[in-house]
Motif scaffolding. Structure first.
Motif, PDB file in Angstrom:
ATOM      1  N   LEU A  48       0.790  -1.232  -0.093  1.00 20.99           N
ATOM      2  CA  LEU A  48       0.101  -0.060  -0.055  1.00 20.99           C
ATOM      3  C   LEU A  48       0.943   1.260   0.019  1.00 20.99           C
ATOM      4  O   LEU A  48       0.329   2.251  -0.680  1.00 20.99           O
ATOM      5  CB  LEU A  48      -0.824  -0.013   1.218  1.00 20.99           C
ATOM      6  CG  LEU A  48      -1.764  -1.170   1.377  1.00 20.99           C
ATOM      7  CD1 LEU A  48      -2.389  -1.158   2.647  1.00 20.99           C
ATOM      8  CD2 LEU A  48      -2.776  -1.271   0.430  1.00 20.99           C
ATOM      9  N   PRO A  78      -1.595  -4.751   3.835  1.00 20.80           N
ATOM     10  CA  PRO A  78      -2.770  -5.205   4.254  1.00 20.80           C
ATOM     11  C   PRO A  78      -2.536  -6.316   5.187  1.00 20.80           C
ATOM     12  O   PRO A  78      -1.892  -7.292   5.043  1.00 20.80           O
ATOM     13  CB  PRO A  78      -3.651  -5.359   3.107  1.00 20.80           C
ATOM     14  CG  PRO A  78      -2.694  -5.833   1.944  1.00 20.80           C
ATOM     15  CD  PRO A  78      -1.478  -5.137   2.317  1.00 20.80           C
ATOM     16  N   LEU A 106      -7.466  -7.023   6.346  1.00 18.34           N
ATOM     17  CA  LEU A 106      -7.101  -6.028   5.165  1.00 18.34           C
ATOM     18  C   LEU A 106      -6.828  -4.650   5.669  1.00 18.34           C
ATOM     19  O   LEU A 106      -6.823  -3.633   5.051  1.00 18.34           O
ATOM     20  CB  LEU A 106      -8.181  -5.948   4.283  1.00 18.34           C
ATOM     21  CG  LEU A 106      -8.416  -7.209   3.517  1.00 18.34           C
ATOM     22  CD1 LEU A 106      -9.481  -6.918   2.322  1.00 18.34           C
ATOM     23  CD2 LEU A 106      -6.991  -7.789   2.909  1.00 18.34           C
ATOM     24  N   LYS A 107      -6.831  -4.420   7.216  1.00 18.33           N
ATOM     25  CA  LYS A 107      -6.386  -3.172   7.802  1.00 18.33           C
ATOM     26  C   LYS A 107      -4.906  -2.846   7.640  1.00 18.33           C
ATOM     27  O   LYS A 107      -3.978  -3.834   7.235  1.00 18.33           O
ATOM     28  CB  LYS A 107      -6.482  -3.063   9.384  1.00 18.33           C
ATOM     29  CG  LYS A 107      -8.026  -3.130   9.628  1.00 18.33           C
ATOM     30  CD  LYS A 107      -7.919  -3.384  11.234  1.00 18.33           C
ATOM     31  CE  LYS A 107      -9.114  -3.822  11.810  1.00 18.33           C
ATOM     32  NZ  LYS A 107      -9.321  -3.964  13.260  1.00 18.33           N
ATOM     33  N   PRO A 108      -4.545  -1.552   7.298  1.00 17.83           N
ATOM     34  CA  PRO A 108      -3.127  -1.424   6.790  1.00 17.83           C
ATOM     35  C   PRO A 108      -2.124  -1.529   8.176  1.00 17.83           C
ATOM     36  O   PRO A 108      -2.513  -1.422   9.204  1.00 17.83           O
ATOM     37  CB  PRO A 108      -2.929   0.115   6.602  1.00 17.83           C
ATOM     38  CG  PRO A 108      -4.341   0.315   6.390  1.00 17.83           C
ATOM     39  CD  PRO A 108      -5.131  -0.561   6.964  1.00 17.83           C
TER      40      PRO A 108
END
Length: 176
Positions: free
Chosen positions: A34, A65, A70-72
């Protein structure tokens, strides 16, 4: 940063300490990345006996992720890289070097630090990464199902094997 083979054969050894911004290239080559902070690279490139030795250290932080939500997640990278390059002509005359898988064959007269750093960072991306709070959380489950870690699954399989050790286990529940 790039070095020509002619430059390296004349100077024999070049030390470097660079901050590279390869965010665009990394994001383009891997959908998992990301973001990427500037990359600190320090080391040296040397020429000896028709071989080019690239030794350096990479320090940066990737944003990847979480495998679960899928949170950074910030993922620090600190790796040492040792690569050996050779031209095709050098390898043609030396079968022993050709059999060695550790040598990278140069297809052009340039060694690119940017390409090497990008490739090595992509190789360092883990298959599973979790946010801090997710490591302590229980795995998801439902009424008749649950997600098991590899360790729990292996333990469950061992328990099943131990239960079936008796030859009369097949008769259990026969007269209920």
């Amino acid at each position: 940063m790039k070095w020509s083979l002619n430059e390296l054969t004349k100077k024999k050894q070049i030390a470097f300490n660079e901050n590279l911004d390869l965010r665009e290239e990394l994001v383009k080559r891997s959908a998992e990345i990301l973001d990427c902070l500037p990359i600190e690279v320090s080391g040296e490139i040397a020429y000896d006996d028709e071989l080019f030795y690239l030794d350096y250290q990479i320090k940066t932080t990737l944003t990847l992720p979480s495998s679960r939500s899928l949170k950074p997640v910030k993922y620090p990278i600190d790796i040492l890289v040792n690569e050996i390059f050779a031209t095709e002509e050098t390898l043609k005359g030396n079968q022993e070097l050709l059999d060695n898988d550790l040598i990278i064959v140069l297809d052009k007269d340039i060694i690119s630090l940017d390409e090497s750093v990008t490739d090595n960072i992509l190789l360092e991306i883990p298959l599973q990464i979790l946010a801090e709070n997710e490591e302590a959380e229980e795995l998801p489950s439902g009424k008749f199902w649950s997600v098991l870690s590899e360790e729990d699954y292996a333990k469950q399989q061992e328990d099943k094997k131990e239960e079936k050790k008796s030859p009369f286990d097949g008769l259990n529940g026969l007269f209920d």
